[in-house]
Design an enzyme around this catalytic site. Structure first.
Site, PDB file in Angstrom:
ATOM      1  N   GLU A  87     -19.287  -4.313  11.166  1.00 37.80           N
ATOM      2  CA  GLU A  87     -20.564  -3.040  11.961  1.00 37.80           C
ATOM      3  C   GLU A  87     -21.222  -4.136  12.522  1.00 37.80           C
ATOM      4  OE1 GLU A  87     -19.678  -2.888   8.751  1.00 37.80           O
ATOM      5  OE2 GLU A  87     -17.970  -1.031   9.272  1.00 37.80           O
ATOM      6  N   LYS A 112       0.831  -1.057  -0.096  1.00 44.02           N
ATOM      7  CA  LYS A 112      -0.006  -0.462   0.169  1.00 44.02           C
ATOM      8  C   LYS A 112       0.912   1.571  -0.357  1.00 44.02           C
ATOM      9  CE  LYS A 112      -4.752   1.312   2.372  1.00 44.02           C
ATOM     10  NZ  LYS A 112      -5.459   0.663   3.089  1.00 44.02           N
ATOM     11  N   ARG A 171     -25.205  -1.000   8.077  1.00 43.71           N
ATOM     12  CA  ARG A 171     -25.114  -1.962   7.921  1.00 43.71           C
ATOM     13  C   ARG A 171     -25.325  -3.038   9.210  1.00 43.71           C
ATOM     14  NH1 ARG A 171     -20.781  -3.974   4.183  1.00 43.71           N
ATOM     15  NH2 ARG A 171     -21.633  -2.937   2.557  1.00 43.71           N
TER      16      ARG A 171
HETATM   17  C1  LIG Z   1     -19.120  -1.398   5.673  1.00 44.66           C
HETATM   18  C2  LIG Z   1     -17.494  -0.283   5.784  1.00 44.66           C
HETATM   19  N1  LIG Z   1     -17.322  -0.451   6.833  1.00 44.66           N
HETATM   20  C3  LIG Z   1     -16.132   0.890   6.661  1.00 44.66           C
HETATM   21  C4  LIG Z   1     -15.418   0.910   5.455  1.00 44.66           C
HETATM   22  C5  LIG Z   1     -13.900   2.360   5.769  1.00 44.66           C
HETATM   23  N2  LIG Z   1     -13.152   1.863   5.200  1.00 44.66           N
HETATM   24  C6  LIG Z   1     -12.793   2.378   3.765  1.00 44.66           C
HETATM   25  S1  LIG Z   1     -11.687   1.324   3.358  1.00 44.66           S
HETATM   26  C7  LIG Z   1     -11.124   0.413   4.279  1.00 44.66           C
HETATM   27  C8  LIG Z   1     -10.417  -0.895   4.647  1.00 44.66           C
HETATM   28  C9  LIG Z   1     -10.339  -1.175   3.232  1.00 44.66           C
HETATM   29  O1  LIG Z   1      -9.158  -2.103   3.176  1.00 44.66           O
HETATM   30  P1  LIG Z   1      -9.103  -3.650   2.076  1.00 44.66           P
HETATM   31  O2  LIG Z   1      -9.812  -3.502   1.777  1.00 44.66           O
HETATM   32  O3  LIG Z   1      -8.226  -4.768   2.583  1.00 44.66           O
HETATM   33  O4  LIG Z   1      -8.738  -2.305   1.088  1.00 44.66           O
HETATM   34  P2  LIG Z   1      -6.980  -0.926   0.782  1.00 44.66           P
HETATM   35  O5  LIG Z   1      -6.860  -0.113   1.583  1.00 44.66           O
HETATM   36  O6  LIG Z   1      -5.404  -1.815   1.654  1.00 44.66           O
HETATM   37  O7  LIG Z   1      -6.655  -1.470  -0.181  1.00 44.66           O
HETATM   38  C10 LIG Z   1     -12.405   0.337   5.536  1.00 44.66           C
HETATM   39  C11 LIG Z   1     -12.328  -0.269   6.829  1.00 44.66           C
HETATM   40  C12 LIG Z   1     -16.191   1.642   4.405  1.00 44.66           C
HETATM   41  N3  LIG Z   1     -15.765   1.829   3.309  1.00 44.66           N
HETATM   42  N4  LIG Z   1     -16.952   0.024   4.426  1.00 44.66           N
END
Ligand SMILES: Cc1ncc(C[n+]2csc(CCOP(=O)(O)OP(=O)(O)O)c2C)c(N)n1
Length: 628
Positions: free
Chosen positions: A365, A280, A393
């Site tokens: 959630e 990342k 959610r």
């Molecule tokens: C239901 C929900 N909860 C929390 C989030 C906040 N959120 C956005 S991206 C993310 C992390 C995602 O991690 P990953 O899937 O590993 O993707 P990366 O950003 O590391 O590429 C979170 C927790 C969200 N978008 N949707």
């Protein structure tokens, strides 16, 4: 320069594989330069440059369906599908959306903003293809963080069962927004780290193939031996056991290897998982060093990585985090629960101070809500710290497990109201409507950050059931913070400005707008009472009755969906009391999804302005009074 010649995926396909590497470098530079001005999700996109190039190079969007989970890592896809020249407008009003958006391009076949939906969507598209006789590929790209979401796991279960041709690209960078957590994350880490394990897989698979296929009992035994061997040594066995063919782990920045793996995976006529390891923030050292901070970033200086933030009073989130530490010092029952947003929810300090009382449960959630219910059932005082939008959610868990059982769960609902550039998937504008219809729960919103502190104390002292305080994604007003915290009597409002010609019942950040409008009206000789409607539920019924007695026009003002919101509650109250003649004007977010932009632009778009309020008050106040 290669990038200037790329407008559509066909342009990309004309390049040699060797040319893709310098192109990846140009794309990274493009991202770093553009986002230094607009801000946005830099680190996730820097990590998927080669992966996105490989997918567009090998496969055929939009016939083949590329489904991005969350959609925050779709910038490279946008660059390659005709939107490069609009990057200066990213996340701005009327500009490019920061997530995938169907109305923007035929290549955006799925929309999101919330995580963990891609696999279910992919399954739907694969079944639709098969039932309609299609032959396109369906490819979902999901992060290791998003994979912790319950929906993704539900979809894996279904996909493994259905056995349709579908590719899951698992983009594993060990990070959610914060470092990823959980047993599944540990499992992926084991696959990643154990080189020996990977080598052993090849050797043992070779050996397994040598076991002769002979009939009868011996063959069954051989199969069992194969299975147990496989279980011991094959990485990704969990996916294999669920019915997927597993490929990887593969270095997501090694284009030839990545392409070869994707090609092989594409040959399988069933569900496959391609486990891709990425870094990342790759290619920009500040983002590589702290990808948590650079997940979503404000404008910055490229050379130093210094983030250009406006200085001002502390954000509500920070005040929440600081106050929770204070309260937890006195009350050992307090436990904090976050679904994957420890930093965003202001809990970093709490986690340091009370590591054993802090639970990051992953993007979960629903589980977080029922986990809180369990904690509360056994006498603890859990704080469910959650963004309003993501709490959606957990609706059934809130209804069924928390409110119905009347458990002492405290909800800290952050990002309540408009959120600006993240736009329509992220606004916190529905929780007022859906919380106030649930029996037992108390819902509050403060007028300023000091009142938030008192509300937190109110919630802690309250032991009659669930109680929520909601606060916006903005700086506080800069008011002094009281040292001593006093609970506020439940269901009481506060008159902030006297007046007998009209009354505005305002919630949270709408209060300054109301006060300003009242000031403007005073110059015209109209005296507007401004009331801090700090309890959305229960409402201050005595005050509502008093307004009816005085028979003055009432305006309600909330940064939430107008349908079923606080204003609806006021109308319901009068209706249920049999008071039919009141003039009540309800102002809230109209019945459509408000797109990205600044909060100010969003306020203007829906009419949360002093001018609009003045006009509305004028229309409600009888002419006779206006002349007086
Ligand atoms: C239901 C929900 N909860 C929390 C989030 C906040 N959120 C956005 S991206 C993310 C992390 C995602 O991690 P990953 O899937 O590993 O993707 P990366 O950003 O590391 O590429 C979170 C927790 C969200 N978008 N949707």
């Amino acid at each position: 320069m290669l990038l200037e010649h790329i407008q559509q995926p066909e342009d990309l396909k004309r390049l040699t594989i060797e040319q893709l590497e310098p192109l990846a470098a140009e794309i990274r530079q493009f991202l770093v330069e553009n986002l230094s001005v607009t801000g946005g999700h830099l680190a996730p996109n820097l990590g998927v440059v080669e992966l996105t190039l490989a997918l567009h190079y090998l496969f055929d969007s939009p016939q083949d369906k590329f489904i991005f989970d969350v959609g925050h890592q779709s910038y490279v896809h946008k660059i390659l599908t005709g939107r490069k020249d609009r990057f200066g407008t990213l996340r701005k009003h009327k500009g490019l959306c920061g997530f995938v958006k169907r109305s923007e391009s035929e290549h955006d076949v799925w929309e999101a903003g919330h995580s963990s939906t891609s696999l279910s969507a992919a399954m739907g598209m694969a079944v639709a293809r098969d039932l309609q006789g299609g032959s396109n590929r369906v490819i979902a790209m999901i992060g290791d963080g998003a994979l912790t979401g319950g929906m993704a796991l539900e979809a894996l279960n279904h996909i493994g069962h259905e056995q349709r041709k579908l590719m899951v690209v698992l983009n594993d960078n060990e990070m959610s927004i914060a470092p990823n957590v959980g047993a599944l994350s540990n499992y992926l880490a084991r696959i990643r780290s154990d080189r020996h394990y990977v080598k052993a897989k090849e050797e043992v698979e070779h050996l397994i193939k040598k076991i002769p296929a002979i009939g009868g009992t011996l063959a069954k035994t051989a199969e069992r031996v194969k299975d147990s061997f496989k279980y011991l040594v094959v990485p990704g066995i969990w996916f294999e056991e669920l019915g997927f063919t597993y490929f990887g782990p593969v270095d997501g920045h090694n284009l030839p290897l990545l392409m070869e793996t994707l090609r092989q995976a594409d040959k399988v006529n069933g569900p496959v998982v391609v486990h891709v390891i990425t870094l990342k923030g790759k290619g920009y050292s500040p983002a590589e060093a702290d990808s948590h901070k650079w997940h979503g970033i404000s404008p910055y200086k490229i050379e130093s990585g210094q983030v250009l933030k406006s200085v001002g009073p502390p954000m509500y989130t920070e005040v929440f985090g600081g106050t929770l530490i204070e309260l937890a010092r006195e009350d050992k029952r307090i436990v904090a629960v976050t679904p994957a947003m420890p930093g965003g929810s202001g809990l970093t300090g709490f986690a340091k101070a009370y590591p054993e009382r802090m639970f990051d449960v992953g993007i979960a959630e629903q589980h977080a809500a029922t986990f809180c219910a369990g904690l509360a059932a056994e006498g603890l005082k859990p704080v469910y710290a959650v963004y309003s939008t993501f709490m959606q959610r957990a609706y059934d868990q809130i209804v069924h497990d928390i409110c119905r059982a009347n458990l002492n769960v405290m909800f800290a609902i952050d990002r309540a109201g408009f959120v600006g550039p993240d736009g329509e998937t992220h606004h916190g504008i529905f929780d007022i409507a859906y919380m106030r219809s649930i029996p037992n729960v108390v819902v509050m919103m403060p007028k300023d950050e000091n009142e938030l502190r008192h509300m937190m104390k109110t919630a802690l002292d309250y032991d009659q059931g669930p109680i929520a305080y909601r606060y916006p994604r903005i700086n506080g007003l800069g008011v002094p913070l009281d040292d001593e915290l006093q609970p506020i009597p439940i269901g009481t409002w506060e008159v902030l400005r006297p007046g007998a010609d009209a009354a505005v019942l305002a919630v949270g950040p709408m209060i300054p707008v109301a006060l300003e409008a009242a000031e403007a009206m005073a110059k015209e000789g109209i005296q507007v009472r401004v009331i801090n409607a700090r309890f959305i539920k229960p409402m201050d019924e005595a005050m509502l009755m008093q307004l009816a007695k005085e028979d003055i026009p009432v305006l309600t003002l909330e940064e939430g969906a107008v349908m079923g919101g606080f204003g609806s509650g006021v109308l319901e109250f009068y209706s249920l009391q049999g008071i039919y003649g009141m003039r009540v004007k309800v102002i809230g977010v109209p019945d459509y999804f408000v797109e990205h932009g600044s909060v100010k632009e969003q306020y203007e778009e829906v009419g949360f302005t002093v001018e609009r309020l003045v006009t509305d008050i004028q229309a409600l106040v009888p002419r006779r009074r206006q002349r007086a």
